[in-house]
Motif scaffolding. Structure first.
Motif, mmCIF file in Angstrom:
data_model
loop_
_atom_site.group_PDB
_atom_site.id
_atom_site.type_symbol
_atom_site.label_atom_id
_atom_site.label_comp_id
_atom_site.label_asym_id
_atom_site.label_seq_id
_atom_site.Cartn_x
_atom_site.Cartn_y
_atom_site.Cartn_z
ATOM 1 N N GLY A 258 1.262 -28.069 12.150
ATOM 2 C CA GLY A 258 1.654 -29.469 12.068
ATOM 3 C C GLY A 258 2.603 -29.688 10.906
ATOM 4 N N ILE A 283 6.423 -40.726 14.366
ATOM 5 C CA ILE A 283 5.507 -39.617 14.644
ATOM 6 C C ILE A 283 5.922 -38.972 15.964
ATOM 7 C CG2 ILE A 283 3.098 -38.944 14.977
ATOM 8 C CD1 ILE A 283 2.402 -41.773 13.753
ATOM 9 N N MET A 285 4.999 -35.610 18.689
ATOM 10 C CA MET A 285 3.966 -34.622 19.053
ATOM 11 C C MET A 285 4.549 -33.627 20.045
ATOM 12 S SD MET A 285 0.301 -35.144 21.065
ATOM 13 C CE MET A 285 -0.652 -35.782 19.691
ATOM 14 N N VAL A 300 1.473 -32.578 15.461
ATOM 15 C CA VAL A 300 2.359 -33.706 15.179
ATOM 16 C C VAL A 300 3.178 -33.452 13.925
ATOM 17 C CG1 VAL A 300 0.876 -35.430 16.272
ATOM 18 C CG2 VAL A 300 0.596 -34.920 13.834
ATOM 19 N N ARG A 319 7.143 -39.342 21.408
ATOM 20 C CA ARG A 319 7.118 -40.169 20.199
ATOM 21 C C ARG A 319 5.936 -41.116 20.303
ATOM 22 N NH1 ARG A 319 10.170 -45.116 18.612
ATOM 23 N NH2 ARG A 319 11.128 -45.039 20.690
ATOM 24 N N TYR A 331 -0.536 -40.959 11.813
ATOM 25 C CA TYR A 331 -0.051 -39.599 11.557
ATOM 26 C C TYR A 331 -1.177 -38.743 10.979
ATOM 27 C CZ TYR A 331 2.265 -35.745 9.122
ATOM 28 O OH TYR A 331 2.616 -34.501 8.664
ATOM 29 N N PHE A 334 -3.842 -37.852 13.691
ATOM 30 C CA PHE A 334 -3.434 -36.757 14.579
ATOM 31 C C PHE A 334 -3.314 -35.438 13.827
ATOM 32 C CE2 PHE A 334 -1.765 -40.293 17.262
ATOM 33 C CZ PHE A 334 -2.464 -39.985 18.415
ATOM 34 N N ARG A 335 -2.955 -35.495 12.551
ATOM 35 C CA ARG A 335 -2.708 -34.269 11.783
ATOM 36 C C ARG A 335 -3.984 -33.661 11.217
ATOM 37 N NH1 ARG A 335 1.238 -32.231 7.952
ATOM 38 N NH2 ARG A 335 0.675 -30.029 7.866
ATOM 39 N N GLY A 340 -5.691 -32.895 17.475
ATOM 40 C CA GLY A 340 -4.617 -32.079 18.056
ATOM 41 C C GLY A 340 -5.152 -30.783 18.645
#
Length: 621
Positions: A258, A283, A285, A300, A319, A331, A334-335, A340
């Motif tokens: 990421g 952001i 992905m 991401v 996006r 962000y 997801f990170r 993820g």
């Protein structure tokens, strides 16, 4: 002065070139510890990655005794997608062997410096040469021993090689230090997220009511309630250009863990939809993965600020646009939350993995109240901003290092000797104040007094164009070249300098103070000051032809262009304009020098520099 450069085959300067093999039984027979077995996944450009380093025992190692790795050996990947990547083996992984995907290049250190050879192999032109060999050989994406042995590289004398390697290694050390700082900042951001939203120790959690393990006021819903998703652009190879004003964000821009890779840009030219666009702070992905190990899909990245107004994203990305919640909160979710890794299991495909964006939108998540999310963003925003700044520094250092190499080899750019460096260091603060005083004196004589920033530009131009030894350390400030020591000298208590108002205006210029006789005393007059006066006579004569209202701007353009040329060691207009993009200002209407000065203005300035033969000074300093 040109260097005496000759070209040699790698076989002529090496005592060993060769690859190994994988022990019988493959990875099932790897050990928990023992002798390192270096594989292609460990070898990256300038960098050895210890993650997933394999180990073998003495018996297995004995069968690979022909590929014992030694100190200062260059490791070169010779097969697959990573072909051409190379680094020097770190001593802490020795003793070691290599498998069949990695070749050893053992440089004869009486003939060549291993670090210098590494810089050559990793330089853009020689790297491309290796890649071309790998693509055109009998075996696709592979380098043979014969390919490597017969590969020619330029070699100046060993002393010059050592100086080049030492100079460029300073850049690598700065790059490595910045990478270490980024790791620390990333860990801090991750730990804050997990502390607040995984371990549920957010501010005032002790006084918060939990219902079935969920804090009161939090909600669970599908992601489609909180974010919008936009697909990227499907493009053809004919729409990719060497350069355009629309960078294409693609899979190569996504790091495996990421985060954003700045060296992965392509450039797009063609028709597109507004929904294909992305902007700094967005952001993105990865929803496609070429690796069956699912290293990229679901990861991401945050689009960085690189002074570009907009980007376009490829069809391999989506996006993610939060509807109400802060961008940095989503962000981080997801990170750092592990979601993820969860998404990647839903990617499918025979050769290329695809993740349907609907999977993302249909995922149910638990979100805090928006006030807490905003509080979190406020806390981590400085960390993310500093990470972005450090990546910018790494990018600039890498570009400068790579641009320096060919000029150092040819001798176009001379490495200053230790004696020259000692002389520059011998400029005392008093001598620097002398330089300031004589410039102010000249400016008043020619009826062109100035403030602090124009003064700094004149000092820089006198140094870079006329060889005046100033002892200042120049940085790219918003108005031009500058060294913070200048202000300290102007504000000193020795009363050498004062500020004067011009007429009834509020504008102030620098002037000499009541102790000017001391700083201008002829007993301190040196050849360096004599050279400075000649330089200022010529520069002020040039300035006198500028319209008064445009004078400050034109001096800034000249200063900026000279500094860019000296930094990147190139007169190419596009390269100089790219350097302008990296030079930030503090103005909203022109955030960089690229925005402030037009392409036509820059080209005209370059032509003026050529007419004065200043290019010879700028390209050898």
């Amino acid at each position: 002065m040109k260097n005496n450069v000759k070209y040699y085959r790698l076989a002529e300067i090496s005592t060993k070139i060769g690859s190994g093999s994988t022990p019988k039984g493959g990875q099932d027979n790897y050990k928990e510890s023992g002798i390192s077995l270096i594989r292609s996944l460990n070898v990256h450009d300038f960098n050895f990655k210890k993650e997933n380093l394999a180990f073998i025992d003495e018996q297995q190692a004995q069968k690979l005794k022909n590929v014992i790795v030694q100190k200062n050996d260059i490791l070169l990947n010779i097969t697959g997608a990573s072909v051409g990547r190379c680094c020097i083996v770190p001593k802490e992984v020795l003793p070691a062997r290599v498998n069949q995907h990695v070749s050893i290049i053992r440089v004869d250190e009486k003939k060549a410096n291993p670090e210098y050879v590494l810089y050559i192999l990793n330089s853009s032109s020689y790297k491309q040469g290796l890649l071309n060999l790998a693509e055109t050989g009998a075996t696709r994406e592979a380098l043979t021993k014969n390919d490597i042995s017969n590969y020619y590289i330029p070699l100046p004398e060993i002393g010059i090689q050592n100086e080049i390697a030492n100079l460029l290694s300073n850049y690598d050390q700065l790059i490595e230090n910045n990478k270490k700082r980024i790791i620390i900042l990333e860990q801090m951001a991750e730990q804050i997220y997990k502390e607040w939203f995984v371990r549920m120790r957010f501010p005032n959690y002790q006084n918060t009511k939990f219902i079935k393990g969920i804090p009161e006021g939090w909600e669970a819903n599908k992601l489609e309630k909180y974010i919008d998703v936009y697909r990227g652009k499907s493009y053809s190879s004919s729409q990719l250009k060497d350069w355009s004003e629309l960078p294409l964000i693609n899979l190569k821009n996504i790091r495996r863990d990421g985060g954003f890779r700045r060296d992965g840009f392509k450039f797009f030219e063609g028709k597109y939809s507004k929904t294909n666009l992305a902007y700094s702070g967005d952001i993105v992905m990865a929803v496609t993965d070429m690796t069956q190990s699912r290293d990229l899909v679901g990861r991401v990245a945050l689009v960085p600020n690189i002074n570009v107004s907009k980007f376009i994203i490829s069809m391999d990305l989506i996006r993610l646009v939060p509807k109400k919640y802060p961008y940095l909160f989503f962000y981080s979710l997801f990170r750092y939350s592990g979601i993820g890794h969860y998404f990647k299991q839903f990617a499918n495909g025979a050769n290329v993995l695809h993740l349907n964006p609907a999977v993302v939108l249909n995922q149910t998540i638990i979100l805090p109240n928006i006030e807490l999310a905003k509080e979190f963003e406020k806390l981590i925003s400085p960390l993310i901003s500093e990470i972005d700044n450090l990546y910018t520094q790494i990018n600039n250092l890498t570009k400068t290092r790579d641009l320096l190499l060919p000029r150092l080899i040819s001798g176009q750019l001379q490495i200053k000797s230790k004696e020259e460096q000692r002389i520059k260091g011998s400029i005392t603060p008093f001598k620097q104040k002398q330089i300031i005083a004589y410039i102010i004196k000249k400016q008043h004589e020619k009826k062109m007094p100035s403030g602090e920033m124009v003064l700094a530009k004149n000092i820089y131009l006198a140094e870079i164009l006329y060889g005046v030894n100033t002892g200042f350390n120049w940085q790219n400030w918003h108005y031009g070249t500058y060294d913070g020591a200048i202000r300290k000298m102007l504000l000193g208590k020795d009363q050498f300098f004062v500020k004067e108002k011009i007429g009834n205006t509020s504008f102030e210029v620098l002037a000499l103070g009541e102790n000017k006789a001391k700083i201008l005393d002829k007993k301190y007059y040196t050849p360096n000051i004599e050279n400075l006066e000649k330089a200022m006579d010529e520069l002020l004569e040039i300035y006198s032809h500028y319209p008064t209202k445009e004078r400050s701007r034109k001096i800034e353009l000249l200063n900026t262009t000279c500094k860019a040329i000296a930094d990147i060691q190139s007169l190419d207009l596009d390269a100089i304009r790219n350097a302008f993009k990296e030079w930030k200002t503090e103005k909203a209407d022109f955030p960089t020098k690229w925005h402030k000065f037009t392409k036509e203005e820059t080209e005209e300035c370059i032509q003026f520099i050529l007419s004065k033969n200043w290019d010879k000074k700028l390209l050898t300093n």
